[in-house]
Design an enzyme around this catalytic site. Structure first.
Site, mmCIF file in Angstrom:
data_model
loop_
_atom_site.group_PDB
_atom_site.id
_atom_site.type_symbol
_atom_site.label_atom_id
_atom_site.label_comp_id
_atom_site.label_asym_id
_atom_site.label_seq_id
_atom_site.Cartn_x
_atom_site.Cartn_y
_atom_site.Cartn_z
ATOM 1 C CG HIS A 53 -52.052 -40.044 -56.432
ATOM 2 N ND1 HIS A 53 -51.323 -40.606 -55.462
ATOM 3 C CD2 HIS A 53 -52.658 -40.792 -57.248
ATOM 4 C CE1 HIS A 53 -51.840 -41.788 -55.795
ATOM 5 N NE2 HIS A 53 -52.461 -42.033 -56.727
ATOM 6 C CD GLU A 55 -51.043 -36.475 -52.205
ATOM 7 O OE1 GLU A 55 -51.937 -36.915 -53.119
ATOM 8 O OE2 GLU A 55 -50.889 -37.505 -51.262
ATOM 9 C CB CYS A 83 -48.535 -42.766 -52.321
ATOM 10 S SG CYS A 83 -48.599 -42.046 -53.731
#
Lengths: 150, 150
Positions: A53, A55, A83
């Site tokens: 992801h 991040e 998430c």
């Protein structure tokens, strides 16, 4: 001091790079002392890595760059609410603040589904501000899945 | 069929490798069709990467190896209860079952602090079994921190 919108704009540029690669369009930047020290976009399919992801990739880059696995006094600007995996990583990295664009009603871990970033049971909490350039962030992802369904 | 203790023993071997490197001793293996397809141990300090937990590293390796970012029909054996970051990654990877040794009262996300792995709001839930070779897993980590405090 650059504005929140300025940094979110940069995160959106990252999300657009993901879209061009046919990856779910999420992008982010990490900011320290008003400077972007790391930027990334979602790459799960291309790298065949469920953890890739935006991040997570940005945190890894920033830690390498600052030579410190704790990103104290750093903020993240991300187009979509993190998430659980990313929220957990942000806690371990001791990120100070997270600014996000659109909520994620399916997997958001900063309040939408669960709240990991502001839970006193963990040894770090993160200040959250949502809604930065929300419409643009939300549209990017909605249009992506609309196209996919065609 | 190999036993749960057999696979946890292999996870403990990984944790011991972490300890030798002066990393927090957590180890894990991912098992598919009774075979270990990936193994890893915590490497956060050495790699300067707050996301380099044993579980994350093992998931990445297994996804590369199976050429699939979804690890369906795979189980994880891990010495300590996964944290929110790792529990989130296990959901994205669609891991079937997680067997862990000792609970983590400070950061456990499979029931001890919060429950991410068995939350119907997410699009995947994971069967959890705890307490496999619990004493050995717990001792490994407790002794590590006891030594550190000296």
């Amino acid at each position: 001091m650059k504005s929140k919108n300025f940094f979110m704009q940069e995160a959106i540029k990252e999300a657009e790079k993901a879209k061009e690669k046919d990856e779910v369009p999420v992008g982010c930047v990490i900011v320290k002392n008003d400077k972007i020290i790391s930027r990334a976009h979602n790459l799960t399919i291309r790298t065949n890595d469920p953890t890739a992801h935006a991040e997570i990739l940005a945190i890894k880059k920033a830690a390498k760059k600052t030579n410190n696995y704790r990103l104290t006094n750093c903020d993240m600007y991300v187009t979509i609410e993190p998430c659980p995996m990313c929220a957990g990583a942000l806690i371990w990295a001791r990120i100070d603040r997270v600014f996000y664009g659109a909520c994620d009603k399916k997997a958001g871990a900063c309040g939408s589904v669960i709240n990991i970033t502001n839970n006193n049971k963990f040894n770090h909490t993160i200040k959250i501000e949502s809604g930065i350039l929300q419409k643009r962030c939300s549209k990017l992802i909605k249009n992506f899945f609309k196209e996919k369904r065609k």
